[in-house]
Design a protein around this motif. Structure first.
Motif, mmCIF file in Angstrom:
data_model
loop_
_atom_site.group_PDB
_atom_site.id
_atom_site.type_symbol
_atom_site.label_atom_id
_atom_site.label_comp_id
_atom_site.label_asym_id
_atom_site.label_seq_id
_atom_site.Cartn_x
_atom_site.Cartn_y
_atom_site.Cartn_z
ATOM 1 N N MET A 1 0.807 -0.662 -0.131
ATOM 2 C CA MET A 1 0.078 -0.091 0.206
ATOM 3 C C MET A 1 0.539 0.897 0.080
ATOM 4 N N SER A 2 0.695 2.373 -0.732
ATOM 5 C CA SER A 2 1.270 3.053 -0.370
ATOM 6 C C SER A 2 0.127 4.285 -0.865
ATOM 7 N N LEU A 3 0.889 5.328 -0.607
ATOM 8 C CA LEU A 3 0.182 7.422 -0.115
ATOM 9 C C LEU A 3 1.323 8.089 -1.427
ATOM 10 N N ASN A 4 -0.364 8.430 -2.314
ATOM 11 C CA ASN A 4 0.600 9.567 -3.544
ATOM 12 C C ASN A 4 0.160 10.655 -2.956
ATOM 13 N N LEU A 5 1.167 11.407 -2.422
ATOM 14 C CA LEU A 5 1.793 12.755 -2.308
ATOM 15 C C LEU A 5 2.422 13.481 -2.930
ATOM 16 N N PRO A 6 1.221 15.239 -3.436
ATOM 17 C CA PRO A 6 2.176 16.232 -3.884
ATOM 18 C C PRO A 6 3.229 17.116 -3.328
ATOM 19 N N SER A 7 4.181 16.780 -4.038
ATOM 20 C CA SER A 7 5.885 17.577 -3.630
ATOM 21 C C SER A 7 5.709 18.771 -4.058
ATOM 22 N N ARG A 8 6.258 19.930 -3.819
ATOM 23 C CA ARG A 8 6.650 21.068 -3.445
ATOM 24 C C ARG A 8 6.926 21.025 -5.262
ATOM 25 N N GLN A 14 5.930 9.596 -3.922
ATOM 26 C CA GLN A 14 4.819 8.073 -2.890
ATOM 27 C C GLN A 14 5.886 7.476 -1.814
ATOM 28 N N VAL A 15 5.118 7.394 -0.902
ATOM 29 C CA VAL A 15 5.435 7.342 0.470
ATOM 30 C C VAL A 15 5.216 5.814 0.397
ATOM 31 N N ASP A 16 6.120 4.553 1.089
ATOM 32 C CA ASP A 16 5.768 3.278 1.499
ATOM 33 C C ASP A 16 5.483 2.701 2.279
#
Length: 131
Positions: A1-8, A14-16
């Protein structure tokens, strides 16, 4: 399961979370390994001792064990294999004489010998005995 976060800078990061899950599982395994062990019983074993009893006053037969193959039966050397023949006419228990400082493995090894099977064994120890 991974979570996609917007970067600057506009790229998606992608956080694992697998590493965190593995850490939690390992911690749970360690916890259950430690918590699931049988409790150690606090039963102190104290051997009785006497200062007035000499080996000559012990009831017969006395099996003195000095080493794995160094045995004396009533003061006479005997091989462990010959013990059943020597004890054939003995109606009572066999008194096992060992030094108190002898390793416990030697006692366990002697008690597991098939030559002593079927005999009532009484443990007798001597410490600092001077004849």
């Amino acid at each position: 399961m991974s979570l996609n976060l917007p970067s600057r800078d506009g790229r998606r990061v992608q956080v694992d979370t697998a590493l965190a899950i593995v850490n939690i599982v390992l911690l749970l395994i360690f916890y259950f390994l430690i918590a699931g062990q049988a409790p150690r019983l606090q039963t102190p074993l104290e051997l009785s001792s006497t200062a007035t009893l000499s080996p000559e006053n012990l009831p017969s037969p006395v099996l003195e064990v000095r080493g794995p193959e160094d045995w004396l039966l009533d003061g006479d050397p005997v091989r462990p294999e010959m013990l059943p023949a020597a004890l054939a006419s003995v109606p009572g228990p066999v008194h096992l004489l060992m030094d108190r400082r002898a390793p416990s493995g030697l006692l366990v090894q002697v008690l597991r010998r098939p030559e002593l099977a079927g005999h009532d064994i009484r443990l007798v120890t001597l410490k600092d005995f001077a004849p």
